[in-house]
Design a protein around this motif. Structure first.
Motif, PDB file in Angstrom:
ATOM      1  N   ARG A 122       7.044   8.952   8.246  1.00 52.63           N
ATOM      2  CA  ARG A 122       8.490   8.773   8.219  1.00 52.63           C
ATOM      3  C   ARG A 122       8.886   7.450   8.864  1.00 52.63           C
ATOM      4  N   VAL A 123       9.790   6.733   8.203  1.00 48.15           N
ATOM      5  CA  VAL A 123      10.453   5.562   8.778  1.00 48.15           C
ATOM      6  C   VAL A 123      11.862   6.048   9.111  1.00 48.15           C
ATOM      7  N   GLU A 124      12.179   6.108  10.390  1.00 46.19           N
ATOM      8  CA  GLU A 124      13.466   6.665  10.808  1.00 46.19           C
ATOM      9  C   GLU A 124      14.579   5.632  10.743  1.00 46.19           C
ATOM     10  N   VAL A 150       0.800  -1.216   0.000  1.00 46.92           N
ATOM     11  CA  VAL A 150       0.000   0.000   0.000  1.00 46.92           C
ATOM     12  C   VAL A 150       0.835   1.269   0.000  1.00 46.92           C
ATOM     13  N   PHE A 151       2.134   1.163  -0.086  1.00 51.23           N
ATOM     14  CA  PHE A 151       2.936   2.357  -0.188  1.00 51.23           C
ATOM     15  C   PHE A 151       2.646   3.036  -1.507  1.00 51.23           C
ATOM     16  N   ILE A 152       2.476   4.308  -1.471  1.00 53.41           N
ATOM     17  CA  ILE A 152       2.224   5.031  -2.702  1.00 53.41           C
ATOM     18  C   ILE A 152       3.506   5.657  -3.190  1.00 53.41           C
ATOM     19  N   LEU A 153       4.177   6.353  -2.340  1.00 61.07           N
ATOM     20  CA  LEU A 153       5.406   6.983  -2.761  1.00 61.07           C
ATOM     21  C   LEU A 153       6.442   6.789  -1.684  1.00 61.07           C
ATOM     22  N   LEU A 154       7.596   6.365  -2.096  1.00 62.89           N
ATOM     23  CA  LEU A 154       8.695   6.139  -1.174  1.00 62.89           C
ATOM     24  C   LEU A 154       9.838   7.027  -1.612  1.00 62.89           C
ATOM     25  N   LEU A 155      10.372   7.785  -0.688  1.00 63.19           N
ATOM     26  CA  LEU A 155      11.462   8.670  -1.047  1.00 63.19           C
ATOM     27  C   LEU A 155      12.459   8.731   0.088  1.00 63.19           C
ATOM     28  N   SER A 156      13.676   9.055  -0.239  1.00 61.99           N
ATOM     29  CA  SER A 156      14.683   9.181   0.800  1.00 61.99           C
ATOM     30  C   SER A 156      14.927  10.647   1.096  1.00 61.99           C
ATOM     31  N   SER A 157      15.052  10.965   2.370  1.00 61.06           N
ATOM     32  CA  SER A 157      15.348  12.322   2.799  1.00 61.06           C
ATOM     33  C   SER A 157      16.763  12.314   3.343  1.00 61.06           C
ATOM     34  N   THR A 158      17.718  12.537   2.525  1.00 63.52           N
ATOM     35  CA  THR A 158      19.089  12.389   2.966  1.00 63.52           C
ATOM     36  C   THR A 158      19.692  13.678   3.483  1.00 63.52           C
ATOM     37  N   ILE A 159      19.526  14.788   2.776  1.00 66.12           N
ATOM     38  CA  ILE A 159      20.206  16.012   3.166  1.00 66.12           C
ATOM     39  C   ILE A 159      19.312  16.960   3.930  1.00 66.12           C
ATOM     40  N   GLN A 160      18.005  16.973   3.636  1.00 67.67           N
ATOM     41  CA  GLN A 160      17.113  17.921   4.293  1.00 67.67           C
ATOM     42  C   GLN A 160      17.084  17.667   5.790  1.00 67.67           C
ATOM     43  N   ASN A 163      16.559   8.361   6.935  1.00 66.57           N
ATOM     44  CA  ASN A 163      15.112   8.454   7.074  1.00 66.57           C
ATOM     45  C   ASN A 163      14.468   8.264   5.710  1.00 66.57           C
ATOM     46  N   ILE A 164      13.330   7.581   5.707  1.00 63.46           N
ATOM     47  CA  ILE A 164      12.538   7.384   4.501  1.00 63.46           C
ATOM     48  C   ILE A 164      11.178   8.035   4.742  1.00 63.46           C
ATOM     49  N   ASP A 165      10.803   8.953   3.868  1.00 61.98           N
ATOM     50  CA  ASP A 165       9.502   9.609   3.964  1.00 61.98           C
ATOM     51  C   ASP A 165       8.560   8.997   2.941  1.00 61.98           C
ATOM     52  N   ILE A 166       7.331   8.748   3.372  1.00 65.12           N
ATOM     53  CA  ILE A 166       6.314   8.140   2.516  1.00 65.12           C
ATOM     54  C   ILE A 166       5.147   9.111   2.419  1.00 65.12           C
ATOM     55  N   TRP A 167       4.848   9.534   1.206  1.00 64.15           N
ATOM     56  CA  TRP A 167       3.722  10.436   0.977  1.00 64.15           C
ATOM     57  C   TRP A 167       2.465   9.612   0.762  1.00 64.15           C
TER      58      TRP A 167
END
Length: 105
Positions: free
Chosen positions: A34-36, A9-19, A47-51
């Motif tokens: 967020r998955v920390e 059911v994940f729609i969007l998976l993205l990595s937040s590396t520098i922010q 951290n991985i942010d999921i929208w």
């Protein structure tokens, strides 16, 4: 995974590396989960942010869109050049116009 989400059911998976690692990016539509400290044997944990779109339901299946440049996706206040792709707005419009399947990242 956080909030009972699973990979179907994940729609969007993205990595937040520098922010900013401690604050979630602000989105105009939908929400961010967020998955920390997501571990990897290939790179340092991050951290991985999921929208999740507006009206997200864990009982529905969604298409998955993976975006790897996480620091530029949503929130211009957290980027180095104060610009963002505003992908949450774009995806919301495309879904509302039935131009793409329901998705998340």
């Amino acid at each position: 995974m956080k909030g009972g989400l699973n990979s179907t059911v994940f729609i969007l998976l993205l990595s937040s590396t520098i922010q900013a690692q401690n604050s979630l990016p602000q989105v105009a539509s939908g929400t961010i989960e967020r998955v920390e400290n997501f571990p990897s044997r290939f790179i340092s944990s991050r951290n991985i942010d999921i929208w999740l779109p507006v009206n997200y339901s864990s009982s529905k299946k969604y298409a998955v869109l993976y975006m790897h440049d996480g620091q530029m996706l949503y929130d211009s206040t957290t980027t180095w050049n104060k610009q963002a792709w505003e992908i949450d707005d774009v995806a919301s419009v495309l879904m509302a116009e039935y131009r793409v399947k329901n998705l998340s990242w």
